[in-house]
Design a protein around this motif. Structure first.
Motif, PDB file in Angstrom:
ATOM      1  N   VAL A  74      24.533   3.492  52.526  1.00 37.86           N
ATOM      2  CA  VAL A  74      26.235   3.151  52.420  1.00 37.86           C
ATOM      3  C   VAL A  74      25.925   1.770  53.795  1.00 37.86           C
ATOM      4  O   VAL A  74      27.246   1.032  53.852  1.00 37.86           O
ATOM      5  CB  VAL A  74      27.175   3.981  52.643  1.00 37.86           C
ATOM      6  N   ILE A  75      25.264   2.004  54.725  1.00 39.52           N
ATOM      7  CA  ILE A  75      25.538   1.353  56.091  1.00 39.52           C
ATOM      8  C   ILE A  75      24.083   0.675  56.286  1.00 39.52           C
ATOM      9  O   ILE A  75      24.048  -0.652  56.160  1.00 39.52           O
ATOM     10  CB  ILE A  75      25.890   2.134  57.050  1.00 39.52           C
ATOM     11  N   LYS A  76      22.968   1.080  55.862  1.00 39.32           N
ATOM     12  CA  LYS A  76      22.142  -0.142  56.692  1.00 39.32           C
ATOM     13  C   LYS A  76      21.448  -0.634  55.551  1.00 39.32           C
ATOM     14  O   LYS A  76      21.052  -2.130  56.006  1.00 39.32           O
ATOM     15  CB  LYS A  76      20.713   1.071  57.149  1.00 39.32           C
ATOM     16  N   GLU A  77      21.060  -0.318  54.219  1.00 36.60           N
ATOM     17  CA  GLU A  77      20.608  -1.318  52.871  1.00 36.60           C
ATOM     18  C   GLU A  77      21.592  -1.492  52.221  1.00 36.60           C
ATOM     19  O   GLU A  77      21.071  -1.725  51.067  1.00 36.60           O
ATOM     20  CB  GLU A  77      19.036  -1.083  52.997  1.00 36.60           C
ATOM     21  N   GLU A  99      25.125  17.666  63.880  1.00 39.59           N
ATOM     22  CA  GLU A  99      23.322  16.500  63.497  1.00 39.59           C
ATOM     23  C   GLU A  99      22.698  16.254  62.480  1.00 39.59           C
ATOM     24  O   GLU A  99      22.540  15.172  62.374  1.00 39.59           O
ATOM     25  CB  GLU A  99      22.826  17.809  63.375  1.00 39.59           C
ATOM     26  N   ALA A 100      24.187  16.398  61.063  1.00 39.35           N
ATOM     27  CA  ALA A 100      24.159  15.858  60.337  1.00 39.35           C
ATOM     28  C   ALA A 100      23.651  14.492  60.118  1.00 39.35           C
ATOM     29  O   ALA A 100      23.600  13.531  58.840  1.00 39.35           O
ATOM     30  CB  ALA A 100      25.167  16.499  58.916  1.00 39.35           C
ATOM     31  N   HIS A 101      24.522  14.046  60.832  1.00 44.55           N
ATOM     32  CA  HIS A 101      25.534  12.553  61.201  1.00 44.55           C
ATOM     33  C   HIS A 101      25.475  11.809  58.964  1.00 44.55           C
ATOM     34  O   HIS A 101      25.249  10.550  58.640  1.00 44.55           O
ATOM     35  CB  HIS A 101      24.356  11.693  61.753  1.00 44.55           C
ATOM     36  N   ILE A 102      26.446  12.957  58.851  1.00 40.97           N
ATOM     37  CA  ILE A 102      27.315  12.068  57.620  1.00 40.97           C
ATOM     38  C   ILE A 102      28.184  10.889  58.066  1.00 40.97           C
ATOM     39  O   ILE A 102      28.738  10.360  58.308  1.00 40.97           O
ATOM     40  CB  ILE A 102      27.809  13.056  56.814  1.00 40.97           C
ATOM     41  N   PRO A 103      26.864   9.908  56.983  1.00 44.18           N
ATOM     42  CA  PRO A 103      27.980   8.307  56.981  1.00 44.18           C
ATOM     43  C   PRO A 103      29.350   8.339  56.289  1.00 44.18           C
ATOM     44  O   PRO A 103      29.431   7.351  55.658  1.00 44.18           O
ATOM     45  CB  PRO A 103      27.112   7.331  56.205  1.00 44.18           C
ATOM     46  N   GLY A 104      30.239   8.995  56.358  1.00 41.26           N
ATOM     47  CA  GLY A 104      31.703   8.488  55.966  1.00 41.26           C
ATOM     48  C   GLY A 104      32.645   8.389  57.148  1.00 41.26           C
ATOM     49  O   GLY A 104      32.197   8.906  57.722  1.00 41.26           O
ATOM     50  N   VAL A 105      33.544   8.110  56.332  1.00 41.69           N
ATOM     51  CA  VAL A 105      34.660   7.138  57.588  1.00 41.69           C
ATOM     52  C   VAL A 105      35.322   8.224  57.751  1.00 41.69           C
ATOM     53  O   VAL A 105      35.874   7.742  58.867  1.00 41.69           O
ATOM     54  CB  VAL A 105      35.084   5.601  56.978  1.00 41.69           C
ATOM     55  N   TYR A 106      35.725   8.796  57.337  1.00 46.78           N
ATOM     56  CA  TYR A 106      36.372   9.882  57.395  1.00 46.78           C
ATOM     57  C   TYR A 106      36.415  11.398  57.469  1.00 46.78           C
ATOM     58  O   TYR A 106      35.543  11.744  56.985  1.00 46.78           O
ATOM     59  CB  TYR A 106      37.467  10.409  56.380  1.00 46.78           C
ATOM     60  N   SER A 107      35.928  12.052  59.275  1.00 45.36           N
ATOM     61  CA  SER A 107      35.667  13.518  59.044  1.00 45.36           C
ATOM     62  C   SER A 107      34.356  14.135  59.031  1.00 45.36           C
ATOM     63  O   SER A 107      34.905  15.179  58.643  1.00 45.36           O
ATOM     64  CB  SER A 107      37.470  14.007  58.995  1.00 45.36           C
ATOM     65  N   ASN A 108      33.355  13.437  59.088  1.00 46.43           N
ATOM     66  CA  ASN A 108      32.162  13.702  58.590  1.00 46.43           C
ATOM     67  C   ASN A 108      32.276  14.155  57.037  1.00 46.43           C
ATOM     68  O   ASN A 108      31.761  15.026  56.695  1.00 46.43           O
ATOM     69  CB  ASN A 108      32.058  15.198  59.195  1.00 46.43           C
ATOM     70  N   LEU A 109      33.429  13.716  56.417  1.00 50.03           N
ATOM     71  CA  LEU A 109      32.964  13.897  54.870  1.00 50.03           C
ATOM     72  C   LEU A 109      32.566  12.714  54.398  1.00 50.03           C
ATOM     73  O   LEU A 109      32.749  11.725  54.546  1.00 50.03           O
ATOM     74  CB  LEU A 109      34.464  14.431  54.029  1.00 50.03           C
ATOM     75  N   MET A 110      32.426  12.793  53.109  1.00 50.00           N
ATOM     76  CA  MET A 110      31.852  11.099  51.498  1.00 50.00           C
ATOM     77  C   MET A 110      33.226  11.019  51.371  1.00 50.00           C
ATOM     78  O   MET A 110      33.231  10.061  50.701  1.00 50.00           O
ATOM     79  CB  MET A 110      31.027  11.054  51.610  1.00 50.00           C
ATOM     80  N   THR A 111      34.593  11.828  51.820  1.00 46.72           N
ATOM     81  CA  THR A 111      35.945  11.643  50.544  1.00 46.72           C
ATOM     82  C   THR A 111      36.165  10.504  49.885  1.00 46.72           C
ATOM     83  O   THR A 111      36.266   9.937  49.348  1.00 46.72           O
ATOM     84  CB  THR A 111      36.527  12.845  51.350  1.00 46.72           C
ATOM     85  N   PHE A 112      35.884   9.556  51.043  1.00 49.18           N
ATOM     86  CA  PHE A 112      36.446   8.315  51.096  1.00 49.18           C
ATOM     87  C   PHE A 112      35.300   6.946  51.964  1.00 49.18           C
ATOM     88  O   PHE A 112      35.263   6.196  51.748  1.00 49.18           O
ATOM     89  CB  PHE A 112      37.472   7.943  52.553  1.00 49.18           C
ATOM     90  N   ASN A 113      34.267   7.586  51.475  1.00 46.06           N
ATOM     91  CA  ASN A 113      32.731   6.696  51.786  1.00 46.06           C
ATOM     92  C   ASN A 113      32.474   6.656  52.378  1.00 46.06           C
ATOM     93  O   ASN A 113      33.270   6.605  54.017  1.00 46.06           O
ATOM     94  CB  ASN A 113      32.876   5.505  50.159  1.00 46.06           C
ATOM     95  N   GLY A 114      31.595   5.495  52.893  1.00 39.18           N
ATOM     96  CA  GLY A 114      31.071   5.340  54.534  1.00 39.18           C
ATOM     97  C   GLY A 114      30.755   3.029  53.786  1.00 39.18           C
ATOM     98  O   GLY A 114      31.024   2.851  53.442  1.00 39.18           O
ATOM     99  N   GLY A 115      30.661   3.181  55.529  1.00 37.17           N
ATOM    100  CA  GLY A 115      30.384   1.869  55.515  1.00 37.17           C
ATOM    101  C   GLY A 115      30.652   0.671  54.961  1.00 37.17           C
ATOM    102  O   GLY A 115      32.316   1.122  55.207  1.00 37.17           O
ATOM    103  N   GLY A 116      30.702  -0.616  55.053  1.00 35.99           N
ATOM    104  CA  GLY A 116      31.611  -1.719  54.336  1.00 35.99           C
ATOM    105  C   GLY A 116      31.698  -1.516  52.855  1.00 35.99           C
ATOM    106  O   GLY A 116      33.405  -2.174  52.775  1.00 35.99           O
ATOM    107  N   ARG A 117      31.535  -0.924  52.304  1.00 39.79           N
ATOM    108  CA  ARG A 117      32.781  -0.207  50.904  1.00 39.79           C
ATOM    109  C   ARG A 117      33.472   1.148  51.094  1.00 39.79           C
ATOM    110  O   ARG A 117      33.769   1.449  49.950  1.00 39.79           O
ATOM    111  CB  ARG A 117      31.030  -0.509  50.128  1.00 39.79           C
TER     112      ARG A 117
END
Length: 544
Positions: free
Chosen positions: A91-94, A462-480
């Motif tokens: 979702v971020i690097k590639e 420590e997990a570094h979950i790449p979600g945009v909201y509160s260490n969750l993937m509920t709203f996805n992450g990155g540019g999308r």
């Protein structure tokens, strides 16, 4: 008829070739563990796209180690991913390599136009850059009074229905209509449902049918990138008319209504903005809605940054379709939780009432979003019950996927990374990340708002979950990532503050028959096999 015969023969040949290719040509993905596909034709899609597929999702998320091999149509290889390090790459690097699948973007363009979900790369970044200011915290403060106005109308309508005695009502109906009106006023500057008539207007009615109709055709969408190469657009359109598939015909009808209504609304708004002055102020929202801001910014943008009319209409359609059922069903889930846990409901009501005493009936934006217990409730609901359980990506070229921890391959070897060929479908397991025991601890399946009122476990950070909201993937992450997540949060909190302070919420006798269905966006029904969304609860007015 000759064209139909050629099409049939070509399609059968292609399907046979795909099935044979998946059997005889080896792939690095074959060494990734995963469940057996019960069908050669559908692979695991019959389980993944089943409205009763929660058990399958949980099995995949708990039995396997963060990356799982699944099969799609005719043996197509897919990776179901919930490893945080792998997701950071996706979702971020590639992100340009792990882009939206062609069948998805083609489907979006066919149904809503070339909005954010229908374009790629620089085109997508240009659109998002234009939209970002309209979703800023500064603009959310501007929209807050408008949201309260809609919430007050909802409360009045519900008070009329409830009267002076406890009454059972269908909350999913009221919340879906409210979310539609909020996105109509805040997003389009247009009223889509006055909340004082039995049913919304044709645009609103079509919107309610869109996601169910789209999900009913989910497997057909996987074929889009191949079907679109056959014949001319006129021929493909004629083929859709000819195919005797009720779900497809229903989707086509809904899309036709949505396209007509969105285009009509766009030109009304364009005319008002061009006239300026009083014409803008006479609109719903007085020109503060997202589309008014976007269209005004677009008029002032340089020619290379300016969006076309089709792109603007695409944004309008996408805003409404993406922002209605997600928020309304998440709100309904919250009400379900409050009805099941009166102690949680009482605690939330007490916090809201104290805030109203301090700040007034309509709690200002900054004070509302920082109410600690309400915020914890929203976070825990969106962690445990994300409205969207998974989303799709597709690799544009060969790539090496890193893993946060090694997994054992099918052949017994240790895998610290996975070579992923171009054209592989990658499924981001939102629910699986949010339910990871390694990240959230042994109580991961428990509903515990209190977990958000103290420092989160070290394993979460420590997990570094790449979600945009509160260490969750509920709203996805990155540019999308979901561009409207602040808008959605504001909707939920304004409605909660208004309804919970006005009504006591209890389980009704028929609430025990409510089933939450897996779909593009989850939804409740009364009974396992019902096709009509519904969630009955009993409300009792709280006297001031």
């Amino acid at each position: 008829m000759n064209s139909l015969v050629i099409l049939a023969i070509s399609s059968i040949a292609w399907l046979i070739w795909r099935a044979a290719r998946s059997v005889f040509i080896r792939s690095p993905i074959d060494n990734v563990p995963g469940p057996t596909a019960p069908s050669l034709m559908r692979g695991n899609l019959g389980q993944l796209l089943n409205r009763d597929g929660w058990e399958f999702l949980d099995e995949v998320g708990q039995k396997y180690n963060k990356v799982v091999k699944l099969k799609g149509l005719f043996g197509h290889r897919m990776l179901y991913v919930f490893d945080p390090k792998a997701l950071h790459q996706v979702v971020i690097k590639e992100a340009d390599i792990y882009d939206l699948p062609e069948w998805l973007t083609d489907g979006v363009k066919l149904t809503t136009g070339p909005g954010l979900l229908g374009v790629h790369g620089a085109h997508h970044r240009r659109q998002r850059k234009m939209l970002n200011p309209a979703f800023s915290i500064k603009h959310m403060r501007t929209l807050t009074p408008l949201f309260y106005g809609v919430a007050h109308r909802l409360r009045s309508a519900m008070e009329t229905q409830v009267g002076d005695v406890p009454t059972t009502i269908n909350m999913v109906n009221w919340f879906s209509r409210t979310a539609l009106e909020l996105i109509g006023q805040g997003g389009l500057g247009y009223s889509l449902d006055s909340l004082d008539t039995p049913m919304p207007n044709p645009y609103g009615e079509a919107l309610k049918q869109f996601l169910p109709a789209l999900f009913a055709n989910a497997e057909l969408q996987f074929l889009l990138k191949h079907v679109k190469k056959i014949g001319s657009p006129a021929f493909r359109s004629a083929m859709i008319d000819w195919l005797p598939l009720p779900d497809l015909q229903r989707l086509k009808k809904v899309v036709s209504i949505l396209g007509y209504e969105a285009r009509n609304l766009y030109f009304i708004k364009k005319k008002a903005l061009q006239a300026g002055g009083e014409n803008v102020l006479k609109q719903v929202g007085e020109g503060k809605d997202i589309m008014s801001i976007l269209m005004q910014a677009n008029m002032q943008a340089s020619e290379e940054d300016r969006l076309t009319e089709d792109e603007l209409i695409g944004q309008m359609s996408l805003l409404v379709q993406a922002g209605t059922d997600t928020t309304s069903n998440a709100l309904t889930m919250l009400i379900h939780i409050l009805a099941e846990h009166p102690n949680i409901q009482d605690k939330l009501r007490s916090e809201i009432q104290q805030a109203k005493e301090q700040y007034g009936e309509d709690i200002p934006y900054d004070n509302l979003v920082s109410l600690p217990y309400m915020d914890a409730l929203c976070r825990e609901t969106l962690r445990l019950f994300p409205p969207v359980s998974f989303i799709f990506r597709e690799t544009r070229k060969d790539v090496i996927m890193p893993l946060s921890e090694a997994i054992a391959g099918v052949d017994g070897t240790t895998m610290t990374e996975i070579p992923v060929p171009a054209g592989t479908t990658v499924i981001i397991g939102i629910r699986a990340v949010n339910h990871s025991k390694n990240v959230w601890g042994d109580d991961v399946k428990e509903f515990k708002p209190e977990r958000w009122l103290s420092p989160l476990p070290a394993t979460v950070m420590e997990a570094h979950i790449p979600g945009v909201y509160s260490n969750l993937m509920t709203f996805n992450g990155g540019g999308r990532a979901c561009i409207g997540f602040k808008f959605s949060q504001l909707e939920m909190k304004v409605v909660l503050a208004t309804i919970v302070s006005s009504f006591k919420i209890s389980l009704a006798d028929v609430t025990k028959d409510v089933v939450w269905n897996l779909a593009g966006v989850y939804y409740p029904t009364v009974g396992k096999y019902s096709n009509q969304p519904g969630f009955p609860v009993t409300l009792e007015r709280i006297q001031a």
